[in-house]
Motif scaffolding. Structure first.
Motif, PDB file in Angstrom:
ATOM      1  N   ILE A   1       0.764  -1.064  -0.032  1.00 42.98           N
ATOM      2  CA  ILE A   1      -0.337  -0.041   0.082  1.00 42.98           C
ATOM      3  C   ILE A   1       0.958   1.272  -0.083  1.00 42.98           C
ATOM      4  O   ILE A   1       1.871   1.102   0.657  1.00 42.98           O
ATOM      5  N   ASP A   2       0.693   2.245  -0.861  1.00 38.54           N
ATOM      6  CA  ASP A   2       1.336   3.404  -0.814  1.00 38.54           C
ATOM      7  C   ASP A   2       0.259   4.627  -0.490  1.00 38.54           C
ATOM      8  O   ASP A   2      -0.846   4.523  -1.007  1.00 38.54           O
ATOM      9  N   GLY A   3       0.876   5.534   0.043  1.00 35.60           N
ATOM     10  CA  GLY A   3       0.048   6.719   0.499  1.00 35.60           C
ATOM     11  C   GLY A   3       0.647   7.949   1.157  1.00 35.60           C
ATOM     12  O   GLY A   3       1.950   7.976   1.076  1.00 35.60           O
ATOM     13  N   GLU A   4       0.020   8.989   1.384  1.00 37.15           N
ATOM     14  CA  GLU A   4       0.650  10.042   1.732  1.00 37.15           C
ATOM     15  C   GLU A   4       0.888  10.101   3.274  1.00 37.15           C
ATOM     16  O   GLU A   4       2.166  10.565   3.672  1.00 37.15           O
ATOM     17  N   LYS A   5       0.118   9.659   4.130  1.00 35.35           N
ATOM     18  CA  LYS A   5       0.224   9.559   5.515  1.00 35.35           C
ATOM     19  C   LYS A   5      -0.602   8.366   6.065  1.00 35.35           C
ATOM     20  O   LYS A   5      -1.745   8.292   5.653  1.00 35.35           O
ATOM     21  N   VAL A   6      -0.057   8.111   7.123  1.00 40.60           N
ATOM     22  CA  VAL A   6      -0.712   6.695   8.109  1.00 40.60           C
ATOM     23  C   VAL A   6      -0.707   7.458   9.452  1.00 40.60           C
ATOM     24  O   VAL A   6       0.406   7.681   9.803  1.00 40.60           O
TER      25      VAL A   6
ATOM     26  N   SER B   1      -5.199   1.456  20.829  1.00 39.07           N
ATOM     27  CA  SER B   1      -6.711   1.456  20.738  1.00 39.07           C
ATOM     28  C   SER B   1      -6.988   0.750  19.344  1.00 39.07           C
ATOM     29  O   SER B   1      -8.080  -0.046  19.194  1.00 39.07           O
ATOM     30  N   GLY B   2      -5.916   0.694  18.481  1.00 31.87           N
ATOM     31  CA  GLY B   2      -6.120   0.059  17.147  1.00 31.87           C
ATOM     32  C   GLY B   2      -6.657   0.806  16.103  1.00 31.87           C
ATOM     33  O   GLY B   2      -7.022   0.519  15.070  1.00 31.87           O
ATOM     34  N   VAL B   3      -7.049   2.124  16.531  1.00 33.71           N
ATOM     35  CA  VAL B   3      -7.694   3.150  15.679  1.00 33.71           C
ATOM     36  C   VAL B   3      -6.598   3.845  14.631  1.00 33.71           C
ATOM     37  O   VAL B   3      -5.412   3.836  14.953  1.00 33.71           O
ATOM     38  N   GLY B   4      -6.888   3.770  13.444  1.00 34.75           N
ATOM     39  CA  GLY B   4      -5.972   4.442  12.551  1.00 34.75           C
ATOM     40  C   GLY B   4      -6.544   5.059  11.187  1.00 34.75           C
ATOM     41  O   GLY B   4      -7.911   4.883  10.952  1.00 34.75           O
ATOM     42  N   GLN B   5      -5.702   5.698  10.315  1.00 33.15           N
ATOM     43  CA  GLN B   5      -6.250   6.369   9.437  1.00 33.15           C
ATOM     44  C   GLN B   5      -5.243   6.383   8.176  1.00 33.15           C
ATOM     45  O   GLN B   5      -3.884   6.529   8.689  1.00 33.15           O
ATOM     46  N   LEU B   6      -5.752   6.448   7.156  1.00 35.47           N
ATOM     47  CA  LEU B   6      -4.996   5.979   5.912  1.00 35.47           C
ATOM     48  C   LEU B   6      -5.219   7.061   4.790  1.00 35.47           C
ATOM     49  O   LEU B   6      -6.386   7.150   4.580  1.00 35.47           O
ATOM     50  N   HIS B   7      -4.240   8.246   4.478  1.00 36.20           N
ATOM     51  CA  HIS B   7      -4.714   9.261   3.496  1.00 36.20           C
ATOM     52  C   HIS B   7      -4.145   9.168   2.284  1.00 36.20           C
ATOM     53  O   HIS B   7      -3.050   8.784   2.047  1.00 36.20           O
ATOM     54  N   ASN B   8      -5.127   9.245   1.076  1.00 34.34           N
ATOM     55  CA  ASN B   8      -4.703   9.224  -0.248  1.00 34.34           C
ATOM     56  C   ASN B   8      -3.803   7.869  -0.545  1.00 34.34           C
ATOM     57  O   ASN B   8      -2.746   7.984  -1.178  1.00 34.34           O
ATOM     58  N   ALA B   9      -4.543   6.824  -0.215  1.00 31.76           N
ATOM     59  CA  ALA B   9      -3.830   5.382  -0.484  1.00 31.76           C
ATOM     60  C   ALA B   9      -4.231   4.902  -1.735  1.00 31.76           C
ATOM     61  O   ALA B   9      -5.096   4.960  -2.342  1.00 31.76           O
ATOM     62  N   GLN B  10      -3.239   3.906  -2.200  1.00 32.13           N
ATOM     63  CA  GLN B  10      -3.583   3.015  -3.179  1.00 32.13           C
ATOM     64  C   GLN B  10      -2.561   1.790  -2.969  1.00 32.13           C
ATOM     65  O   GLN B  10      -1.528   2.050  -2.701  1.00 32.13           O
ATOM     66  N   GLY B  11      -3.177   0.760  -3.478  1.00 30.19           N
ATOM     67  CA  GLY B  11      -2.167  -0.466  -3.428  1.00 30.19           C
ATOM     68  C   GLY B  11      -2.683  -1.756  -3.910  1.00 30.19           C
ATOM     69  O   GLY B  11      -3.770  -1.709  -4.638  1.00 30.19           O
ATOM     70  N   ARG B  12      -2.126  -2.866  -3.637  1.00 33.43           N
ATOM     71  CA  ARG B  12      -2.595  -4.063  -4.056  1.00 33.43           C
ATOM     72  C   ARG B  12      -2.763  -5.075  -2.724  1.00 33.43           C
ATOM     73  O   ARG B  12      -1.924  -5.043  -1.791  1.00 33.43           O
TER      74      ARG B  12
END
Length: 784
Positions: free
Chosen positions: A145-150, A156-167
């Motif tokens: 996975i590629d993205g700008e920011k994670v 807590s296991g909470v997370g966010q992925l910004h502008n991502a794309q991948g396989r």
């Protein structure tokens, strides 16, 4: 330096480690190393990692990369996973007061087999919160996975992925403007897409503006669009899809087709996951010219030894000119169960309406031409060489206009396979059983009179045999058997049932002489060998004529093979020629033996026919037709087989069967079965049937095949199927055509045969596992 140590944050333990900057004693620490520096942390607490799902929900599962894995799921990912988080970078700054670690210059976070890389990263050790930004790449066993920011939180296991794309996996690609993990089983996706076509240019994709998904529940999707390239094909403002990793209740993709006779056809399927061990598929059929119908397929697996299926179908057809419609139905039930003490239980219910659904609509030739239904209840116990069974069975004719029924209520059979007798080369065997038959049949002369015949039969059939081998190339196997059968009734010359018990008895004898065998081996310069093996065999079978208990033997009404006791005195001569080729294959020079040629010739001589009285109209023919069977495989790309029967008495061929298979790499396949029945004195018409399969695999992902059953004598196609497929990496499209002759209904002159043509369109999207539309089944297949 060698005196620096690694902190284990949650335990306070220390271990020596070169090239590590640490906090825990110093207030703050800066350390730059020409190579890499690393920081090790313990994970705060276990979480839960879900299974991957299909379609759009795959995207959301990528957020599981942020979550700690539970012990159970960890075992599914790897046998042993580290509990530590490893952060390595060109520069690491750890602030002991703020309890934060900052890393720069090629940051790499390694956590339980997942690796995240980026330019800058920060982790707060108290809260577990952190982020990684700048050219972010996340790698796991099944994902890149590629993205700008994670952004993530290890506690807590909470997370966010910004502008991502991948396989994900082998061929699943996705994009997402924002992917959030709110809880271990709750995900939000904003402006995302998914496809099995590689990025960036995708032939198809599914887009959605917002997805709210809960694992093992449902995904609520807003503004879902299916695109072919950039062209929108269909749009759904709101859609709900199951996100259960197990079987989920819901609608399946429909099957669509067009039939010349039935018009537009569509089948809608609803899958019902009742429990972990039961499910059902409920189908609604719309046939344009015949109306509505439905079927049910119910399945259960109560244990490893108990399972079953129930298939039902119902249709009601009302023609415009008819006041009352026609009901068509069928039922097929199968149950298998292993009871205590190794007793096997099998139940089969097989019933259908007089107007057969299979004959009207089925494409399968065997289903359309079957002659009887078979329902039974079976209890069976098997030992090494013995078996005992109890059966209740009913067979009923399903041929239009014919009445026929045979019931076995019950049938008890005991069989003992050949066993050695006192350690000698002698073997004994036994077939025995009791069956009560109840039969119904129509009398051919009147056509409407039904004859009923009930009879009980007790049968005992022991035998003794020997296996003698005077030489390695010669064997002799004689056998003597005696059959005694008691019947409770018989039929006299007027066709009336006589309720009078009688016993039928006769003996049979046989022997088989195999050999002497001859062979010759031909050696080649490359070390390969060819072996020619010749094996003659003579067998003799004898059942005495009616001078042995003839009166009772001729009272028997034949119902099955046990009742057949016609006099026999035949000798069969068989000559087998085999060509075996031994070659060395592989780097290790392993030897491989293949049968390139096998020629079998059989000639049967009937002594009873040779000694009977003959007439000018009925001359003796003691030599039965000679049977020749040739099987060849001269090359990997060619198969040619032919067998036939030749009558030397009449000097003519009775039947031939030719099999041909040709394969040119993976570009071309051809297969042919040609059966010819030659005319005799009573039947002057030759009958030739061809079953053929032709397949082309062309450049550009195009594949076409044609299969047909062809009556060569009358020059008509009985069944035909044409299929054309285009496969382009992540998608495919197919066009199928099916033609068949079928029995539709009955009339005063017998069954009416109509022609039907069906056209089917199918679309296949790689990875989704389903095909939109219907695909015709070929009538034949490859032989090589």
């Amino acid at each position: 330096p060698a005196n620096l140590i690694r902190p284990v944050m949650s335990t306070g333990g220390f271990a020596p480690m070169d090239g590590v900057c640490f906090g825990g004693i110093l207030h703050s620490c800066h350390y730059q190393h020409p190579g890499r520096v690393s920081l090790f942390l313990i994970k705060p607490r276990p979480g839960r990692r879900p299974y991957p799902l299909r379609a759009l929900s795959h995207i959301l599962l990528l957020m599981a990369l942020f979550a700690p894995a539970s012990p159970a799921s960890a075992q599914r990912v790897a046998p042993e996973l580290s509990d530590t988080v490893t952060i390595s970078a060109g520069f690491i700054h750890h602030n002991n007061k703020e309890k934060k670690t900052t890393a720069q210059n090629g940051v790499e976070i390694d956590y339980q087999g997942r690796v995240i890389t980026g330019d800058v990263g920060v982790i707060d050790h108290e809260t577990g919160a952190g982020y990684l930004a700048g050219g972010v790449r996340m790698r796991e066993k099944e994902a890149v996975i590629d993205g700008e920011k994670v952004e993530f939180n290890l506690r807590s296991g909470v997370g966010q992925l910004h502008n991502a794309q991948g396989r994900l996996g082998e061929y699943f690609y996705f994009t997402g403007e924002n992917i959030q993990r709110l809880a271990p089983d709750h995900y939000i996706l904003v402006n995302g897409s998914c496809s099995t076509c590689a990025l960036p240019d995708q032939d198809w994709r599914i887009e959605a503006s917002h997805v709210d998904m809960t694992m093992e529940y449902y995904a609520f999707i807003q503004n879902m669009v299916f695109r072919a390239g950039d062209v929108p094909i269909f749009y759904l403002p709101y859609f709900i899809m199951p996100t259960k990793t197990k079987r989920a209740t819901g609608l399946l993709i429909p099957e669509i087709g067009y039939s010349q006779e039935n018009g537009f056809n569509i089948s809608n399927h609803f899958f019902w996951a009742m429990t972990d061990y039961m499910d059902a598929t409920i189908t609604h059929h719309h046939r344009g010219n015949d109306g509505e119908g439905g079927d049910l397929e119910f399945r259960y697996i109560f244990s490893e030894t108990t399972r079953g299926t129930l298939n039902t179908e119902y249709f009601y057809i009302l023609a415009p000119e008819e006041a009352r419609g026609t009901e068509l139905w069928k039922l097929k039930y199968n149950h298998n169960q292993l009871l205590p003490f190794g007793v096997e239980n099998v139940i089969q219910a097989d019933m259908e309406s007089e107007a057969s659904i299979a004959r009207r609509w089925e494409d399968d030739l065997a289903s359309r031409t079957r002659r009887y239904s078979d329902s039974f209840f079976l209890m069976r116990k098997n030992w090494i060489s013995r078996s005992l069974s109890l059966t209740a069975r009913t067979k009923r004719s399903v041929v239009p206009g014919m009445v026929g029924q045979v019931d076995e209520l019950p049938s008890i059979l005991f069989t003992n396979q050949k066993e050695s007798l006192l350690g000698l080369p002698l073997y004994w065997s036994l077939e025995s059983g009791y069956t009560y038959f109840s039969t119904k049949s129509a009398v051919e002369e009147t056509g409407d009179k039904i004859t009923v015949f009930d009879v009980g039969r007790l049968d005992v059939f022991p035998g003794i045999s020997a296996v003698l081998s005077p030489a390695p190339w010669l064997s002799l196997e004689p056998e003597l058997k005696y059959r005694s059968t008691m019947y409770s009734a018989w039929v006299d010359e007027n066709g009336d049932t006589v309720e009078e018990p009688f016993v039928r008895s006769y003996y049979s004898a046989s022997t088989v002489l195999t050999g002497p065998r001859f062979y010759r081996i031909f050696d080649f310069d490359n070390g390969e060998k060819f072996k020619h093996l010749v094996t003659p065999r003579i067998s003799w079978n004898f059942i005495p004529d009616f001078t042995f208990d003839g009166e009772n033997r001729q009272k028997v009404k034949v119902i099955d093979a046990v009742d057949m006791d016609s006099p026999k005195n035949e000798i069969l001569f068989t000559l087998v020629n085999q060509g075996l080729y031994k070659e060395r294959v592989g780097a290790g020079g392993e030897e491989f033996v293949s049968e390139m040629l096998k020629l079998s010739i059989e000639q049967r001589y009937d002594f009873n026919e040779a000694t009977r009285e003959e007439t000018a109209e009925d001359p003796r023919k003691p030599f039965l037709p000679t049977m020749v069977d040739l099987k060849t495989r001269p090359a990997d790309w060619l198969m040619f087989n032919v067998n036939g029967e030749y009558d030397f008495t009449d000097a003519q061929l009775d039947r031939t069967h030719i099999e041909l298979g040709i394969k040119v790499n993976d570009l071309f396949h051809f297969a042919l079965d040609r059966v010819t029945k030659y005319p005799d004195a009573a039947d002057q018409e030759m009958e030739i049937w061809d079953t053929a399969y032709l397949e082309f695999i062309l450049p550009g992902g195009v594949r076409a095949d044609f299969s047909a059953v062809y009556n060569e004598t009358e020059a008509f196609i009985n069944d035909g199927a044409v299929r054309l497929f285009l496969k382009r990496g992540c998608w495919g499209i197919g066009l199928s055509g099916l033609y068949k002759k079928k029995i539709v209904s009955d009339s005063s002159d017998g069954p009416v045969i109509n022609e039907e043509t069906k056209i089917m369109l199918s679309i296949d999207l790689l990875g989704l596992g389903d095909t939109l539309g219907e695909v015709a089944q070929p009538l034949a297949g490859r032989k090589i």
